[in-house]
Design a protein around this motif. Structure first.
Motif, short mmCIF file in Angstrom:
data_model
loop_
_atom_site.label_atom_id
_atom_site.label_comp_id
_atom_site.label_asym_id
_atom_site.label_seq_id
_atom_site.Cartn_x
_atom_site.Cartn_y
_atom_site.Cartn_z
N LEU A 1 0.85 -1.19 0.00
CA LEU A 1 0.00 0.00 0.00
C LEU A 1 0.88 1.24 0.00
N ARG A 2 0.32 2.35 -0.44
CA ARG A 2 1.06 3.60 -0.36
C ARG A 2 0.91 4.17 1.05
N SER A 3 2.03 4.66 1.59
CA SER A 3 1.99 5.13 2.97
C SER A 3 2.93 6.29 3.18
N MET A 4 2.71 7.00 4.29
CA MET A 4 3.56 8.16 4.58
C MET A 4 3.75 8.35 6.07
N GLY B 1 5.08 -0.81 -1.57
CA GLY B 1 4.16 0.28 -1.93
C GLY B 1 4.91 1.60 -1.75
N GLY B 2 4.56 2.62 -2.53
CA GLY B 2 5.25 3.91 -2.44
C GLY B 2 5.20 4.46 -1.03
N MET B 3 6.35 4.92 -0.54
CA MET B 3 6.39 5.42 0.83
C MET B 3 7.14 6.74 0.91
N LEU B 4 6.48 7.74 1.48
CA LEU B 4 7.11 9.05 1.67
C LEU B 4 7.39 9.30 3.14
N ILE B 5 8.57 9.83 3.40
CA ILE B 5 8.91 10.36 4.72
C ILE B 5 8.84 11.87 4.55
N ILE B 6 7.96 12.54 5.31
CA ILE B 6 7.74 13.98 5.09
C ILE B 6 8.14 14.78 6.32
N PRO B 7 9.40 15.25 6.35
CA PRO B 7 9.77 16.16 7.44
C PRO B 7 9.39 17.60 7.10
N CYS B 8 8.74 18.29 8.03
CA CYS B 8 8.45 19.72 7.87
C CYS B 8 9.34 20.43 8.88
N GLU B 9 10.23 21.25 8.35
CA GLU B 9 11.31 21.76 9.18
C GLU B 9 11.12 23.23 9.48
N ASP B 10 11.93 23.72 10.41
CA ASP B 10 11.68 25.04 10.97
C ASP B 10 12.94 25.90 11.01
N PRO B 11 13.47 26.28 9.82
CA PRO B 11 14.62 27.19 9.82
C PRO B 11 14.21 28.49 10.53
N LYS C 1 2.38 13.77 -4.84
CA LYS C 1 1.80 12.72 -5.67
C LYS C 1 2.92 11.97 -6.41
N TRP C 2 3.82 12.76 -7.00
CA TRP C 2 4.92 12.15 -7.76
C TRP C 2 5.85 11.33 -6.86
N GLY C 3 6.05 11.81 -5.64
CA GLY C 3 6.96 11.14 -4.70
C GLY C 3 6.58 9.68 -4.48
N PHE C 4 5.26 9.41 -4.41
CA PHE C 4 4.82 8.02 -4.23
C PHE C 4 5.19 7.16 -5.44
N GLU C 5 5.02 7.75 -6.62
CA GLU C 5 5.36 7.01 -7.85
C GLU C 5 6.86 6.73 -7.90
N LEU C 6 7.63 7.76 -7.53
CA LEU C 6 9.09 7.63 -7.52
C LEU C 6 9.53 6.52 -6.55
N SER C 7 8.96 6.54 -5.36
CA SER C 7 9.30 5.54 -4.35
C SER C 7 8.99 4.14 -4.86
N GLU C 8 7.85 4.02 -5.53
CA GLU C 8 7.47 2.70 -6.07
C GLU C 8 8.41 2.24 -7.17
N GLU C 9 8.80 3.20 -8.01
CA GLU C 9 9.72 2.86 -9.10
C GLU C 9 11.08 2.42 -8.56
N LEU C 10 11.54 3.14 -7.52
CA LEU C 10 12.88 2.86 -6.97
C LEU C 10 12.85 1.77 -5.91
#
Lengths: 206, 645
Positions: free
Chosen positions: B80-83, B108-118, B154-163
């Protein structure tokens, strides 16, 4: 809908105040109103830890065509809406210029430094004098006290200031646009009180 | 508010960066999202949780970021796609698993999404997780505006799945918490089916075991994936060039700095002289794309926030490519053109750009600033952070501070992350004397608690929030109990993850999606470890201080005091006043009272102010929430509380 030409493109507007005054909500409502009319809007906001009694600021960039940075360059604001009077001075020092306009709530919120006696809070007359010196045009309304008297809740001061902003004719805002936006973001039973706040804001502009 | 789960294709909405990321995930058909709250990341999970029913999602606030990443990874293993969503320091917490996940690969495509605070607008660090992408060898992508925040998710999930590896998508405060116009794409039909295949050939990436071992084989495979990412990135539409064919200056930038750079070029009117290479794929860098653009000019400026990550990686490539592109002059962090701390803004880009181009830029007019700056400096009072009116932490630290002062053995409190961090400031009577990461208060106290053998005779205390207790205090507490550390832990239980907006945690009976959850009882957990546990209401000064004294009297081992009182902003308390507060004018002796303005000088609740004209204190009705606590601090009994009917 035909978009009116803006007085400046991008039009740079700052809403400032103290955490808890509804700064973020005001900027989102205003941003949504303009976005619905077809303008390209970018909003940059400071919240989080700064919510706890700190100064807060939202930068709105309004354009007929392009998206701009979520931070306005120093000295480049066209309009400053201050939910708290000394915050108007603070923001003017950074983003003001000889042509800037200011719409200012007159009700102070004392910082802990003032409460503890370490710092002084300037008088209303002094604040108005300085704002006038630092701007091309200014409007002062006591939105918070009016909101407490009329709506039993100081938070509606932010919507009153949005009403007052519409009254200045600086931006192409309409009552219908406000109603549409607020109806989408609020439960139905809260729409009327927000409309009252908006209308009182226009009325208070004098 | 925009409903991010509407089909609404091609509709244009004003979205917060975090809403755009959540929408992108929905457009990608994500099935599982997990995270731990932290500004500026929290709204991604919140938005997905809100539409979880409609879009057939499983969304959870996990106990901590490492667990969140593990939970999300399991979904990927089941195709499954997950994040996993976290703030910058959350990546540190999750990094041990992340290292192994990079090695094992994903399905399944997996994104790690850090939101950072410069600039640390809502943090006590400005950690930069981009380095993890190079260190752990995973691809890094960074949106450069709000539309890209959606599209690249959206693209990140596809990229993760491809790689077949996790992909990091990094955002920052000025994207996550800023808003811009975004055009929606379509939402897919969702019918998620999970199945974990594990009984094929053990090295088969689709059906074998999922592990980073055997390391020599898997690590090689992982590096092949990075090579493949490099090739894909060469032609990515998220790497864009704007500007003349032969610019005098080439700026290479990414993320929010893309917006500042564009603005700086406009402010200077230098569109004919400056080219901007905006990189959406920032690790690994695509060498051919860089070669082509670096060859355009010999002056290169790199605009990014905090540590020179892009700059160093670009310089390595430039050294390798020196034969074809020639020598370059770089402007960036290393030569001091761009600061290495704090967040960027248009002014910080326009100044060095003007200098390189030999142009003049007048930002704010000097004459205006000379007048305005001193007026603001001397007259606009600074606004130090403070606990909210009615905050239980103010009362808790009042009690702790009093107890330690009266105890008179120079005791101290170790703190960590939450609103209660502010007790390092006068608003919490400067009670915290150490402050580090989530759960560190208890860990550091556990260490101090062993130093009695070396002569340390000061009482050691720690504080923890209720969400922090589950996140990272538990292992430290187990350590302290096991090693008989002599400490007192005060759990400041305000019934939610208050600082970030009342997200659920294991001590509550609902989950992120609003469903029933098993509530874990902090008291029972502590008691099961053999800890002496007491409970009190911090608004009850007498009882709370008595409990602290009694616990400090017990010499050996770990003691826990749970202080229960809901946050003043909690849904159950907000907009309700328990007491109508009033300063009785005749009773307040003002400046003549021996208390020396204890109420306003020391207690400093924003709802209780000093009336300069009358020389007495008074309640600010626009601010006071009627908690009633200040009635107990006035030695003259001049503050009156009346229960609201």
């Amino acid at each position: 809908m035909e978009k009116q030409k803006l007085k400046y493109d991008p039009y740079n507007l700052i809403i400032t105040g103290v955490g808890g005054q509804g700064n973020v909500m005001a900027s989102r409502v205003l941003g949504n109103m303009l976005s619905k009319m077809g303008y390209t809007v970018t909003i940059g906001e400071t919240f989080g830890a700064s919510q706890r009694g700190g100064s807060v600021m939202s930068h709105l960039r309004i354009s007929s065509s392009d998206a701009f940075s979520p931070q306005i360059a120093k000295g480049r604001a066209h309009m400053i809406i201050a939910l708290e009077p000394t915050e108007a001075i603070r923001v003017l020092a950074q983003y003001g210029n000889a042509d800037v306009k200011v719409l200012c709530n007159t009700r102070p919120i004392y910082s802990v430094g003032v409460i503890s006696g370490e710092q002084n809070y300037p008088s209303q007359e002094d604040i108005e004098k300085w704002v006038n010196e630092l701007s091309a045009q200014s409007w002062f309304i006591n939105a918070t006290d009016e909101a407490m008297a009329k709506m039993k809740n100081p938070i509606f001061g932010n919507i009153m200031l949005l009403g007052a902003l519409a009254g200045t004719n600086e931006l192409p805002l309409s009552r219908e646009g406000f109603q549409e936006t607020i109806s989408e973001s609020m439960p139905a039973d809260k729409v009327e009180i927000n409309m009252t706040a908006y209308d009182s804001g226009i009325g208070m502009l004098g | 508010m925009t409903n991010i789960a509407e089909h609404d294709k091609n509709a244009r909405h004003l979205l917060m960066g975090n809403e755009a990321i959540a929408r992108g995930a929905l457009e990608a058909g994500v099935a599982v999202a997990a995270g731990y709250p932290g500004t500026p990341s929290s709204e991604i999970i919140e938005n997905l949780a809100r539409v979880s029913g409609k879009r057939d999602l499983y969304v959870e606030w996990s106990t901590n970021e490492k667990v969140a990443m593990e939970v999300a990874a399991a979904a990927s293993f089941a195709e499954l796609r997950s994040m996993c969503v976290l703030k910058q320091n959350g990546v540190n917490v999750a990094s041990d698993f992340f290292l192994h996940l990079a090695g094992s690969g994903t399905r399944g495509g997996m994104l790690i999404i850090p939101c950072e605070d410069p600039g640390a607008l809502s943090s006590i660090n400005e950690g930069d997780s981009r380095h993890f992408s190079r260190m752990l060898e995973v691809p890094l992508i960074e949106p450069g505006d709000f539309q890209e925040a959606k599209d690249m998710t959206k693209w990140g999930f596809e990229l993760s799945e491809e790689l077949r590896c996790p992909v990091m998508l990094r955002s920052v405060t000025r994207l996550s918490h800023a808003s811009g116009n975004v055009v929606f794409g379509d939402l897919p039909e969702v019918d998620h089916k999970a199945r974990f295949q594990h009984d094929g050939f053990i090295l088969d990436p689709d059906t074998g075991i999922v592990s980073s071992a055997p390391v020599d084989y898997r690590h090689g495979l992982q590096q092949e994936k990075i090579k493949k990412a490099e090739e894909i990135f060469e032609t990515s539409p998220f790497n864009t060039y704007t500007g003349p064919e032969k610019p005098e200056l080439l700026v290479i930038t990414s993320s929010a700095c893309n917006l500042y750079t564009r603005e700086a070029v406009l402010l200077l009117g230098a569109e004919d002289r400056v080219g901007i290479l905006k990189l959406g794929t920032t690790w690994p860098l695509p060498p051919k794309l860089l070669e082509k653009h670096l060859a355009m000019t010999d002056k290169i400026m790199i605009v990014e926030e905090v540590i020179p990550f892009l700059e160093e990686n670009i310089k390595i490539l430039a050294a390798e490519l020196a034969g074809s592109i020639g020598a370059k002059t770089f402007y960036g962090k290393r030569d001091g053109s761009i600061p290495t701390t704090n967040e960027m803004n248009p002014d910080l880009v326009v100044a060095p750009m003007a200098e390189v181009l030999g142009m003049a830029y007048e930002g704010a007019s000097a004459e205006y600033t000379e007048k305005a700056l001193p007026l603001a400096f001397f007259n606009a009072p600074s606004r130090d952070l403070t606990f909210c009116p009615g905050c239980p932490h103010r009362a808790s630290f009042w009690n702790i501070h009093h107890a330690l002062t009266l105890d008179n053995r120079n005791g101290f409190v170790c703190g960590d992350i939450g609103c209660y961090s502010m007790a390092i400031l006068p608003t919490g009577f400067s009670t915290l004397r150490t402050m580090h990461a989530m759960g560190s208060g208890t860990g550091v106290a556990s260490g101090f608690g062993q130093l009695g053998r070396f002569g340390m005779d000061q009482p050691v205390m720690a504080v923890s929030g209720d969400s922090t207790f589950f996140h990272a205090v538990l292992p430290a507490l187990v350590n302290a109990v096991h090693h008989k550390a002599d400490i007192t832990l005060v759990v400041l239980d305000n019934s939610g993850t208050a600082m970030t907006g009342f997200q659920s945690h294991p001590g509550l009976d609902t989950d992120a999606q609003g469903g029933d959850a098993i509530k874990l009882d902090i008291r029972k957990i502590c008691e099961s470890m053999g800890i002496t546990v007491r409970e009190s209401d911090p608004f009850d000064f007498k009882d709370t201080q008595q409990q602290i004294f009694e616990l400090m009297e017990i010499q050996e081992g770990v003691k826990v005091l749970i202080l229960k009182q809901a946050c003043a902003l909690s849904p159950e308390k907000k907009h309700t006043k328990k007491f109508e507060m009033k300063v009785v004018e005749e009773a307040c002796r003002g400046e003549n009272c021996g208390c020396n303005r204890l109420c306003t000088r020391i207690f400093r609740c924003p709802g209780l102010v000093w009336d300069q004209e009358q020389g007495i204190s008074k309640i600010d009705d626009a601010i006071c929430v009627g908690c009633g606590v200040c009635a107990d601090i006035c030695p003259a009994g001049a503050i009156d509380r009346k229960e609201v009917a």
